[in-house]
Design an enzyme around this catalytic site. Structure first.
Site, PDB file in Angstrom:
ATOM      1  N   HIS B  68       8.656   8.374  -1.120  1.00 34.60           N
ATOM      2  CA  HIS B  68       7.474   9.238  -1.011  1.00 34.60           C
ATOM      3  C   HIS B  68       6.827   9.490  -2.378  1.00 34.60           C
ATOM      4  O   HIS B  68       5.612   9.419  -2.528  1.00 34.60           O
ATOM      5  CB  HIS B  68       7.867  10.551  -0.338  1.00 34.60           C
ATOM      6  CG  HIS B  68       6.787  11.581  -0.390  1.00 34.60           C
ATOM      7  ND1 HIS B  68       6.849  12.676  -1.228  1.00 34.60           N
ATOM      8  CD2 HIS B  68       5.590  11.671   0.250  1.00 34.60           C
ATOM      9  CE1 HIS B  68       5.746  13.394  -1.075  1.00 34.60           C
ATOM     10  NE2 HIS B  68       4.975  12.810  -0.185  1.00 34.60           N
ATOM     11  N   GLU B  71       4.811   6.576  -3.275  1.00 39.13           N
ATOM     12  CA  GLU B  71       3.513   6.549  -2.578  1.00 39.13           C
ATOM     13  C   GLU B  71       2.463   7.299  -3.413  1.00 39.13           C
ATOM     14  O   GLU B  71       1.335   6.837  -3.579  1.00 39.13           O
ATOM     15  CB  GLU B  71       3.672   7.191  -1.193  1.00 39.13           C
ATOM     16  CG  GLU B  71       2.381   7.365  -0.433  1.00 39.13           C
ATOM     17  CD  GLU B  71       2.334   8.675   0.331  1.00 39.13           C
ATOM     18  OE1 GLU B  71       3.288   8.978   1.073  1.00 39.13           O
ATOM     19  OE2 GLU B  71       1.344   9.407   0.163  1.00 39.13           O
ATOM     20  N   HIS B  72       2.837   8.434  -3.976  1.00 45.49           N
ATOM     21  CA  HIS B  72       1.909   9.180  -4.839  1.00 45.49           C
ATOM     22  C   HIS B  72       1.569   8.374  -6.095  1.00 45.49           C
ATOM     23  O   HIS B  72       0.417   8.346  -6.534  1.00 45.49           O
ATOM     24  CB  HIS B  72       2.547  10.511  -5.269  1.00 45.49           C
ATOM     25  CG  HIS B  72       2.489  11.584  -4.237  1.00 45.49           C
ATOM     26  ND1 HIS B  72       1.921  12.805  -4.474  1.00 45.49           N
ATOM     27  CD2 HIS B  72       2.932  11.619  -2.952  1.00 45.49           C
ATOM     28  CE1 HIS B  72       2.018  13.560  -3.387  1.00 45.49           C
ATOM     29  NE2 HIS B  72       2.636  12.868  -2.456  1.00 45.49           N
ATOM     30  N   GLU B 148       4.393  19.983  -2.956  1.00 49.49           N
ATOM     31  CA  GLU B 148       4.206  19.520  -1.582  1.00 49.49           C
ATOM     32  C   GLU B 148       5.412  19.924  -0.737  1.00 49.49           C
ATOM     33  O   GLU B 148       5.282  20.385   0.404  1.00 49.49           O
ATOM     34  CB  GLU B 148       4.009  18.001  -1.546  1.00 49.49           C
ATOM     35  CG  GLU B 148       3.737  17.482  -0.136  1.00 49.49           C
ATOM     36  CD  GLU B 148       3.524  15.967  -0.068  1.00 49.49           C
ATOM     37  OE1 GLU B 148       3.504  15.311  -1.128  1.00 49.49           O
ATOM     38  OE2 GLU B 148       3.381  15.457   1.052  1.00 49.49           O
TER      39      GLU B 148
END
Lengths: 437, 446
Positions: B68, B71-72, B148
């Site tokens: 994840h 992905e950023h 997040e």
């Protein structure tokens, strides 16, 4: 790169009305009900949007939550069908009806197949004209909403938004949650719900958009069936909401690791000549995405949040400029300092030519891309009507964006951005942030 | 009423045989990259997606959250297109973009005017191998991800509860580790971790291109060859192989108390088979079982019994998602009504399931559900992005194009007997986790 892209976009805009297939027909039913229609026959179904202006703001004093609860009961039994029979019929038809109520409108979103549209429309007619409000359904929905209210009271996002609205509007309906309170719901009677129904759903405030496999003639007949027997007039609209916001900070203690902040002050009316400059300015400032100033400063450079945004909160009876950010309790103070500094900087300096060009190309290019799918188009066309916009807005909107100059934004930034009047509501256990009043 | 409905159901089956057809073309590049093109010519818009067969469940031990976080990081710029240039270009063209990470995949997409497709492919293929990352980029973005996690999970007792339940459901498989990662591990992720992960998994032979919209498949193929075809594959990349579950032999229970909980509820998850290539019948039966039991508020078996008749629940549901590379879960859920304990809510739920296993499927109900599934194919034609997503998810979950296309017919072929057989297999408490979410421990005296 940018220059090249810009010329491309000009070409795209010229092509808009053709490619979007937005041949919007103005339909008037034999009984006089008006609708906007886009015929799109490639998929055998219809997306129908019906909006009744007024919404939860029509709640009578002491009956807060009546309209919201009433809208939840429209699918819980109608005509000769109790809640279960109604749902089973809907499932058999493979149609979907959604009823929703917010500050300024009660909305109905329906999708149904061409092949059984008569039956689906008959079922929707019952829901709109003959809702039952059976006591057993009333009690069930009441309990569900009371549970939602209890959840909202512990949710930092809801607490912050509700406190901000309350500071802004006090006892005007905008100042309290549309759901009502446990107290108001516990006292809500079937009679109150019938009153809310009659006040909200009337022909003097209805707007319709349809997109899909249906002709203008058939739509007219359908609308008379669906809506023709509704009362001609509904409840009186509430007065303009006075904005009571003052500059300062309100902290609400909630033991949770991340603070949620809602901030803002007075805004600009939808029909103000400065609305479009303000709208484009907001795109540069905080509209979200990776290209806005606030995202760049608070997220990309400093890693202080996952998301920060601002928006023109345009209601029928009031206007605000609002935003939100969430950061860990030990970092929210820094995030808010950046917000304040950016607020002041924008008021003082406006935006650059590059920023203005980027915002315009984005806004004008993104607009036509919204019109994909019958359901989405129907929603857009109905919201335009609720906002009092003419159909020509579909083409003039981008022209108005493109007409905005740096000077317009400089003027509107000075007028709109008032760092000293910024009210900030923080929910959590923020370090280094305290209430000012 | 029931009689009327049955006739309605029968009446409806015929017209629903009108088939909704998608126009789908597939091809494979020489470097191993798969491609799917879905045509829809209603508007000159295209959705361009690249899906990688890498997700949170593929992370190395101790490195949870890297898929994840990565992905950023994919938005941080390459040697050719510096920081922010890709996003600025998408925005300057009026497009929208985003990315997503799940257990089994990571995906990136842009939605944009059709004639910008080539530019998107050029830039997306460039960042498949060409990313440059500074220490600062990784540190700042790690902070964003921790915020997040705060927003999604740590500020939300229901999400914390879900994390605990998943950890208990999987004894060995990495589906038990949260996609966003455990906080203490995310805090330690660094640039070196990120690059090792990137070099290995971001490669054409681990990727699927999905293009949906107003396009000509031949053109898409030519662009794909030009841009993605030029990217070097990762040599020796093996098919994914993950720790598998041992036999589950003990029911698990947990309770999570948090003062931020307003409404207590209970959920039970059973380990359940997923959709497998050439073998989707069991999953289809479970999908229909979930709809029968808890797919709607009042007309499903749980809703009718618990909410409507017994009034012990405010809400109930059943859920199942067969789109998964490895073993999935089948869940049931009850929010007790005011004054009803979690214990009583759970007992009532168990009684309804036991009764269902005895009595079987109501034929008219099954008919309604199938009619809705059939019609959903027509409504799906209005949602091009959803269709594109379905193909991307399917292919990264180990299915073939054929499996994805067969699925609607398999759903229609499911009989009441199939559903009951699947129900009997899945409702095995030894393979389950029952969780209670509460305000405080004192609340529930058992």
């Amino acid at each position: 790169m940018i220059r090249f892209l810009f010329s491309f976009l000009t070409a795209l805009l010229v092509a808009l009305p053709v490619w979007a297939g937005l041949d919007v027909q103005m339909v008037t039913s034999p009984g006089g009900i008006k609708a906007w229609l886009v015929e799109e026959k490639s998929i055998p179904f219809v997306a129908l949007e019906i909006g009744f202006k007024g919404g939860t703001s029509l709640d009578l004093p002491e009956k807060r939550g009546a309209t919201y609860m009433m809208s939840g009961l429209l699918e819980e039994g109608a005509g000769n069908l109790d809640a279960t029979a109604f749902q089973k019929t809907l499932e058999s038809l493979a149609a979907s009806f959604k009823f929703d109520a917010h500050d300024d409108a009660l909305t109905v979103s329906a999708q149904f197949l061409t092949e059984n549209s008569d039956q689906a429309v008959e079922l929707l007619r019952k829901a709109l004209q003959e809702p039952r409000f059976d006591q057993v359904a009333v009690d069930r929905v009441r309990a569900q909403i009371i549970s939602i209210i209890a959840g909202d009271k512990k949710d930092p996002n809801e607490i912050a938004a509700n406190e901000f609205s309350h500071l802004a509007f006090g006892n005007h309906p905008y100042g309290t949650p549309s759901t009502g309170s446990a107290d108001s719901l516990n006292q809500m009677t079937r009679k109150d719900l019938v009153t809310a129904y009659k006040n909200a759903m009337a022909l003097d405030r209805v707007f319709v958009a349809a997109v899909g496999d249906i002709s203008a003639e058939d739509l007219g007949v359908m609308l008379d069936r669906l809506l023709g027997k509704l009362p001609a007039t509904g409840g009186a609209m509430p007065p303009k909401a006075e904005l009571h916001l003052t500059g300062g900070v309100t902290v609400i203690d909630l033991p949770t690791p991340q603070s949620v902040a809602v901030f803002g002050h007075a805004g600009i009316k939808r029909d103000d000549p400065d609305f479009f400059p303000a709208f484009v300015m907001n795109q540069v400032f905080g509209a979200g995405g990776f290209t806005s100033r606030l995202t760049e400063e608070v997220r990309e450079k400093r890693g202080l949040t996952y998301g920060i945004y601002t928006y023109m909160a345009s209601y029928d009876l009031a206007d605000m400029y609002r935003g939100s950010v969430a950061s860990g309790n030990d970092r929210i103070a820094e995030a808010l300092d950046v917000v304040r500094a950016e607020w002041a900087k924008l008021a003082a300096n406006g935006v650059t030519d590059d920023e203005l060009t980027a915002a315009k190309t984005y806004l004008t290019g993104a607009y036509p891309l919204r019109f994909d799918g019958n359901a989405r188009i129907a929603g857009i066309l109905m919201n335009m009507q609720l906002d009092g916009l003419p159909v020509s807005y579909l083409t003039s909107r981008n022209e108005m964006v493109n007409a905005v100059t740096r000077e317009d934004i400089a003027r509107v930034a000075k007028r709109l951005m008032q760092p000293d009047n910024l009210r900030i509501v923080v929910v959590g256990q923020p370090v280094g942030v305290t209430s000012t009043d | 009423m029931r009689k009327v409905l049955v006739t309605l159901g029968l009446f409806l089956v015929l017209p629903f045989s009108v088939n909704a057809t998608e126009s789908v073309t597939t091809f494979k590049l020489a470097n191993g990259m798969d491609a799917v093109v879905i045509e829809d010519h209603r508007a000159p818009v295209v959705t361009h997606m690249v899906w990688y067969r890498i997700g949170a469940a593929d992370e190395a031990p101790g490195k949870s959250g890297i898929a994840h976080l990565f992905e950023h990081l994919m938005f941080k710029g390459t040697a050719r297109f510096g920081p922010g240039v890709f996003s600025d270009t998408v925005a300057a063209n009026g497009g929208s973009e985003n990315a997503f990470t799940s257990y089994d995949y990571t995906g990136y997409y842009q939605r944009i005017a059709t004639d910008r497709l080539e530019l998107m492919m050029e830039m997306e293929s460039d960042r498949m191998r060409g990313l440059t990352l500074s220490e600062e980029d990784v540190r700042t973005e790690r902070d964003v991800v921790l915020e997040e996690r705060n927003s999604r999970t740590d500020n939300n007792p229901g999400a914390l509860f879900a994390e605990q339940r998943m950890a208990a459901l999987y004894l060995n498989h990495h589906y038990g580790i949260p996609i966003i990662g455990w906080r203490h591990e995310v805090e330690q992720l660094n640039r070196e971790d990120a690059f090792a992960f990137y070099r290995k998994y971001y490669a054409p032979n681990n990727a699927i291109l999905v293009v949906a919209g107003d396009v000509d498949p031949e053109n898409v193929k030519a662009f794909a060859q030009k841009y993605y075809g030029a990217v070097a594959p990762t040599e020796g990349l093996l098919p994914r192989s993950r720790p598998i579950e041992p036999p589950q032999i003990a029911p698990r229970r947990l309770s999570y108390s948090d003062l931020r909980v307003a409404q207590p509820y209970m959920i039970r998850s059973y380990l359940a088979p997923e959709r497998n290539p050439g073998d989707q019948t069991e999953a289809a039966a479970l999908q229909i079982l979930a709809e029968l039991l808890g797919g709607s508020g009042l007309t499903s078996v749980l809703g009718e019994q618990l909410v409507l008749k017994q009034k012990v629940a405010l809400q109930s549901a059943a859920f199942y998602d067969g789109m998964s590379l490895d073993q999935s879960g089948f869940g049931v859920f009850v929010v007790p009504a005011e004054g009803v304990s979690l214990r009583d809510g759970e007992d009532a739920l168990d009684a309804v399931i036991a009764d269902f296993l005895k009595k079987g499927v109501d034929a008219a109900h099954l008919e309604r559900i199938k009619a809705q599934m059939k019609a959903s194919e027509i409504y799906a034609l209005d949602d091009l992005e959803g269709t594109a997503r379905r193909y991307g998810e399917g292919l990264t979950s180990g299915l073939t194009i054929q499996d994805i296309e067969d699925w609607p017919n398999i759903l229609q072929s499911i009989t009441a007997e199939d559903v009951m057989a699947a129900a009997k297999r899945v409702f095995d408490k030894k393979k389950s986790v029952t969780g209670w979410l509460m305000r405080d421990d004192a609340e529930e005296k058992q």
